[in-house]
Design an enzyme around this catalytic site. Sequence first.
Site, PDB file in Angstrom:
ATOM      1  N   GLY A   1     117.892 -22.241   0.373  1.00 10.61           N
ATOM      2  CA  GLY A   1     117.580 -23.311   1.302  1.00 10.61           C
ATOM      3  C   GLY A   1     117.584 -24.629   0.568  1.00 10.61           C
ATOM      4  O   GLY A   1     117.498 -24.685  -0.661  1.00 10.61           O
ATOM      5  N   TYR A   2     117.663 -25.705   1.341  1.00 13.78           N
ATOM      6  CA  TYR A   2     117.756 -27.045   0.768  1.00 13.78           C
ATOM      7  C   TYR A   2     116.533 -27.869   1.108  1.00 13.78           C
ATOM      8  O   TYR A   2     116.192 -28.042   2.271  1.00 13.78           O
ATOM      9  CB  TYR A   2     119.039 -27.742   1.251  1.00 13.78           C
ATOM     10  CG  TYR A   2     120.241 -27.127   0.580  1.00 13.78           C
ATOM     11  CD1 TYR A   2     120.717 -27.636  -0.618  1.00 13.78           C
ATOM     12  CD2 TYR A   2     120.834 -25.985   1.101  1.00 13.78           C
ATOM     13  CE1 TYR A   2     121.784 -27.028  -1.272  1.00 13.78           C
ATOM     14  CE2 TYR A   2     121.889 -25.379   0.453  1.00 13.78           C
ATOM     15  CZ  TYR A   2     122.353 -25.909  -0.728  1.00 13.78           C
ATOM     16  OH  TYR A   2     123.394 -25.307  -1.386  1.00 13.78           O
ATOM     17  N   LEU A   3     115.876 -28.370   0.057  1.00 13.86           N
ATOM     18  CA  LEU A   3     114.789 -29.318   0.224  1.00 13.86           C
ATOM     19  C   LEU A   3     115.377 -30.699   0.510  1.00 13.86           C
ATOM     20  O   LEU A   3     114.756 -31.524   1.161  1.00 13.86           O
ATOM     21  CB  LEU A   3     113.911 -29.351  -1.025  1.00 13.86           C
ATOM     22  CG  LEU A   3     113.183 -28.030  -1.306  1.00 13.86           C
ATOM     23  CD1 LEU A   3     112.665 -27.985  -2.725  1.00 13.86           C
ATOM     24  CD2 LEU A   3     112.054 -27.840  -0.311  1.00 13.86           C
TER      25      LEU A   3
END
Length: 162
Positions: free
Chosen positions: A28-30
């Site tokens: 996932g991408y912050l």
Amino acid sequence: MIEIERKFLVTSNAFKTDAFKSTRITQGYLNSNKDRAVRVRIKGEQGFLTIKGASSKNGLSRFEWEKEIPLKEVEELLNLCEPGVIDKTRYEVKVGPHIFEVDTFYGDNEGLIIAEVELKNENETFEKPNWLGEEVSGQIKYYNSQLSNTPFNTWDTSCDNL
């Protein structure tokens, strides 16, 4: 800390017979900004935090920093990520002296298969296996950070402006 890689579409599943390793990956991408991406990843039983910078003009190289972090921390950070978690299996295939990483995607990116090969310099030559298709290096829509925001199954394949 500079990653140099070329990215290609894959035309068949023939690579699977030559793969020496496969690993399930969830990431996932912050932050998925094209100038800097911050991701968390579970790769098998390991956790990683990675920061990537903007790509060079030709799309072949960019800054990359990665650190292994506890799996529990990645699981917690995944809850803070932007919508659109990436789920894929990565196959590693040795072709000549190089290793191709071939990602088969699931979920909203089902049907997309991308191969990457890391190089020592941008002009390094490498053997191209017969299952390697069109080169997509530098095409932002094929970056995992962008696939999390605009998944493959939402693309209008009748036009080439994405």
